[in-house]
Scaffold this motif. Structure first.
Motif, mmCIF file in Angstrom:
data_model
loop_
_atom_site.group_PDB
_atom_site.id
_atom_site.type_symbol
_atom_site.label_atom_id
_atom_site.label_comp_id
_atom_site.label_asym_id
_atom_site.label_seq_id
_atom_site.Cartn_x
_atom_site.Cartn_y
_atom_site.Cartn_z
ATOM 1 N N TYR A 186 -3.615 -4.417 8.562
ATOM 2 C CA TYR A 186 -4.492 -3.366 7.470
ATOM 3 C C TYR A 186 -5.659 -2.664 8.064
ATOM 4 O O TYR A 186 -5.468 -1.359 7.651
ATOM 5 C CB TYR A 186 -4.653 -3.986 6.241
ATOM 6 N N TYR A 217 1.126 -1.168 -0.170
ATOM 7 C CA TYR A 217 0.041 -0.099 0.201
ATOM 8 C C TYR A 217 0.850 1.164 -0.072
ATOM 9 O O TYR A 217 2.245 1.282 0.474
ATOM 10 C CB TYR A 217 -1.170 -0.018 1.459
ATOM 11 N N LYS A 219 -3.871 0.684 -1.277
ATOM 12 C CA LYS A 219 -4.208 -0.696 -1.743
ATOM 13 C C LYS A 219 -3.063 -1.012 -3.075
ATOM 14 O O LYS A 219 -4.436 -1.028 -3.919
ATOM 15 C CB LYS A 219 -4.961 -1.257 -1.321
#
Length: 141
Positions: free
Chosen positions: A61, A6, A75
């Protein structure tokens, strides 16, 4: 094995002390959760690859999404992989200058990414290669 890549933007530039604290906390948690990876920070932006069990990465995440130190998480990859690329590194890190970050091969602003559903195998390979080569080279003097 799963990996996630990411990018995000820091709410404000981080000092060396703040980066050190962030890395210390991340490394402790990652060791506990059997997560490895690498983090690049420069020009107020983060790019990170994290590797581990999918459930552990999903939990991490979710925490990253609520972390107030950065915004605009994008992402770039989230998929199964054959093996870890940063085995033994609870969190490799390399600070970079604004110019180095901007000039990273293949770098674009998160807002410039075409995020339509695609087969990201080629993109994953490019991002992984970029992270590996960048982390492994010595910092510019």
């Amino acid at each position: 094995m799963h990996h996630l890549i990411y990018m995000s933007t820091a709410v404000q530039p981080l000092s060396d002390a703040e980066l050190s604290t962030l890395l210390h906390q991340a490394r402790l948690r990652n060791e506990h959760d059997n997560i490895t990876g690498a983090l690049v920070y420069g020009d107020g932006r983060f790019m990170q690859i994290i590797e581990g069990d999918k459930a552990a990465l999903d939990d991490l995440y979710a925490r990253l999404l609520s972390d107030k130190r950065h915004v605009g998480l994008v992402k770039l990859a989230d998929k199964e992989v054959a093996a870890r690329s940063f085995a033994g590194w609870s969190m490799a890190f390399r600070p970079v200058s604004d110019e180095e970050f901007t000039n990273m091969a293949g770098y674009v602003q998160p807002t410039q990414l075409d995020l339509q559903p695609l087969n990201l195998s080629a993109a994953d390979a490019l991002l992984l290669h970029m992270m590996r080569s960048f982390i492994m080279q010595p910092p510019a003097e």
